[in-house]
Design a protein around this motif. Structure first.
Motif, PDB file in Angstrom:
ATOM      1  N   PHE A 176      13.079  -4.546   0.455  1.00  0.00           N
ATOM      2  CA  PHE A 176      11.647  -4.266   0.294  1.00  0.00           C
ATOM      3  C   PHE A 176      10.895  -5.177   1.249  1.00  0.00           C
ATOM      4  O   PHE A 176      10.873  -6.395   1.085  1.00  0.00           O
ATOM      5  CB  PHE A 176      11.204  -4.526  -1.143  1.00  0.00           C
ATOM      6  CG  PHE A 176       9.785  -4.132  -1.428  1.00  0.00           C
ATOM      7  CD1 PHE A 176       9.464  -2.841  -1.819  1.00  0.00           C
ATOM      8  CD2 PHE A 176       8.748  -5.056  -1.303  1.00  0.00           C
ATOM      9  CE1 PHE A 176       8.147  -2.477  -2.089  1.00  0.00           C
ATOM     10  CE2 PHE A 176       7.441  -4.705  -1.568  1.00  0.00           C
ATOM     11  CZ  PHE A 176       7.142  -3.411  -1.959  1.00  0.00           C
ATOM     12  N   GLU A 184       8.737  -3.313  -7.773  1.00  0.00           N
ATOM     13  CA  GLU A 184      10.119  -3.604  -8.162  1.00  0.00           C
ATOM     14  C   GLU A 184      10.554  -2.882  -9.439  1.00  0.00           C
ATOM     15  O   GLU A 184      11.596  -2.192  -9.447  1.00  0.00           O
ATOM     16  CB  GLU A 184      10.308  -5.122  -8.281  1.00  0.00           C
ATOM     17  CG  GLU A 184      11.760  -5.548  -8.423  1.00  0.00           C
ATOM     18  CD  GLU A 184      12.236  -5.555  -9.862  1.00  0.00           C
ATOM     19  OE1 GLU A 184      13.464  -5.491 -10.086  1.00  0.00           O
ATOM     20  OE2 GLU A 184      11.380  -5.601 -10.776  1.00  0.00           O
ATOM     21  N   THR A 198      13.927  -8.530  -1.785  1.00  0.00           N
ATOM     22  CA  THR A 198      13.095  -8.848  -0.621  1.00  0.00           C
ATOM     23  C   THR A 198      13.849  -9.732   0.362  1.00  0.00           C
ATOM     24  O   THR A 198      13.296 -10.101   1.404  1.00  0.00           O
ATOM     25  CB  THR A 198      11.809  -9.575  -1.054  1.00  0.00           C
ATOM     26  OG1 THR A 198      12.176 -10.777  -1.751  1.00  0.00           O
ATOM     27  CG2 THR A 198      10.963  -8.692  -1.956  1.00  0.00           C
ATOM     28  N   TRP A 243       5.444  -6.579  -4.344  1.00  0.00           N
ATOM     29  CA  TRP A 243       6.795  -6.627  -4.909  1.00  0.00           C
ATOM     30  C   TRP A 243       6.808  -6.541  -6.432  1.00  0.00           C
ATOM     31  O   TRP A 243       7.528  -5.694  -6.998  1.00  0.00           O
ATOM     32  CB  TRP A 243       7.514  -7.864  -4.402  1.00  0.00           C
ATOM     33  CG  TRP A 243       8.855  -8.114  -5.011  1.00  0.00           C
ATOM     34  CD1 TRP A 243       9.246  -9.201  -5.738  1.00  0.00           C
ATOM     35  CD2 TRP A 243      10.012  -7.263  -4.938  1.00  0.00           C
ATOM     36  NE1 TRP A 243      10.555  -9.086  -6.128  1.00  0.00           N
ATOM     37  CE2 TRP A 243      11.062  -7.904  -5.659  1.00  0.00           C
ATOM     38  CE3 TRP A 243      10.263  -6.020  -4.361  1.00  0.00           C
ATOM     39  CZ2 TRP A 243      12.320  -7.359  -5.795  1.00  0.00           C
ATOM     40  CZ3 TRP A 243      11.530  -5.461  -4.507  1.00  0.00           C
ATOM     41  CH2 TRP A 243      12.535  -6.120  -5.207  1.00  0.00           C
TER      42      TRP A 243
END
Length: 310
Positions: A7, A18, A36, A14
């Motif tokens: 990501f 997520e 990430t 995030w």
């Protein structure tokens, strides 16, 4: 085999994306690692936004596809280090939001709402608007957003003319293309909506020459891309009365500088890039569907034609 998904977007996104991505990946039955922070040579897919900082894709030797969170891909489409498929975001939440915004501002112009909202001085001058069927709305750009907006306006009875670079067919919409089609669209559009992509071929689509083709006093709505309009040419057309009013949601520089002429111009409405945005719940579904397709050997959705830039 575990699918490694990186990501790469603004960090604040995030915690929003997520759990949505994770649930959709689980529902799709995929074995995955979503993070990430994954070593570049182990990444299979990149969920991407330009504000995530990733520019050089050379180290991503295992990469299968880049899946953009944005509808616009002008900032990545010409990246020479990106050699794998690139998919843009086509999200029904974004499409619905754009359609609502476009319809709202078209109706605002069509009904003359500004005059009644801003002029409450006791003057009684009945001047009802024409019916929608008597008003021609032009839409430049017949991609997903332009088509949805055109169909919504057509359902309200507007005479809708759509223009695109290549030929299109949409039920109920007069579809034109090419240079001559652009001139015809502009010459008839009392209200013009810009929903073209930002490419070298579309920059300054509205300029001194093309603005002069429009009916005197026509209104312009731009929720597409800032570079579609030559700003100085638009200001000159507004000052001369050739264009009656412009509602602008996108600009060459954003945020629009506080000293920019658009802010104070009496015939310009500035909105702060709010026409529509990617909706995380529906965007997560689109992203995961493309990952599922990639793993199943099926064609990706919404692939970008890198030669055209969209």
């Amino acid at each position: 085999m575990t699918v490694n998904i990186l990501f790469s977007a603004r960090p604040a996104l995030w915690p929003v994306y997520e759990p949505l991505l994770r649930q959709n990946l689980l529902d799709a039955g995929l074995e995955f690692h979503l993070s990430t922070d994954i070593p570049p040579d182990q990444v299979d897919y990149v969920i991407y936004a330009p504000n995530g900082g990733l520019r050089d894709f050379t180290p991503y030797t295992r990469l299968k596809a880049v899946l953009s969170l944005w509808a616009g891909v002008e900032s990545i489409a010409d990246n020479e280090t990106l050699t794998v498929p690139l998919a843009r975001m086509v999200d029904h939440g974004l499409t619905q939001g754009m359609t609502e915004w476009v319809v709202g501002h078209v109706l605002r112009y069509h009904l003359g709402m500004d005059q009644h909202i801003t002029t409450q001085d006791g003057t009684w001058e009945p001047d009802p608007p024409p019916l929608a069927s008597e008003r021609t709305v032009g839409i430049l750009g017949l991609g997903t957003l332009g088509t949805a907006s055109a169909c919504a306006l057509n359902s309200l009875g507007f005479d809708v003319i759509g223009w695109s670079r290549s030929a299109k067919e949409i039920a109920g919409i007069t579809c034109l293309h090419g240079p001559e089609g652009l001139r015809e669209t502009l010459s008839q559009a009392e209200i013009l909506v810009l929903l073209l992509p930002d490419t070298a071929a579309t920059e300054n689509t509205l300029n001194t020459q093309t603005l002069a083709l429009m009916p005197k006093g026509a209104n312009i709505i731009n929720p597409g891309r800032g570079p579609l309009i030559d700003d100085e040419a638009l200001l000159a057309a507004l000052n001369a009365g050739q264009i009656g009013h412009a509602t602008l949601d996108v600009f060459r520089v954003e945020p629009l500088p506080t000293d920019h002429t658009f802010w104070a111009h009496p015939n310009v409405t500035v909105t702060p890039h709010i026409a529509s945005e990617t909706r995380p719940p529906t965007a997560a579904q689109v992203i995961v569907e493309n990952i599922r397709r990639g793993e199943a050997g099926e064609p990706y959705l919404h692939l970008v034609d890198r030669t055209l830039g969209y």
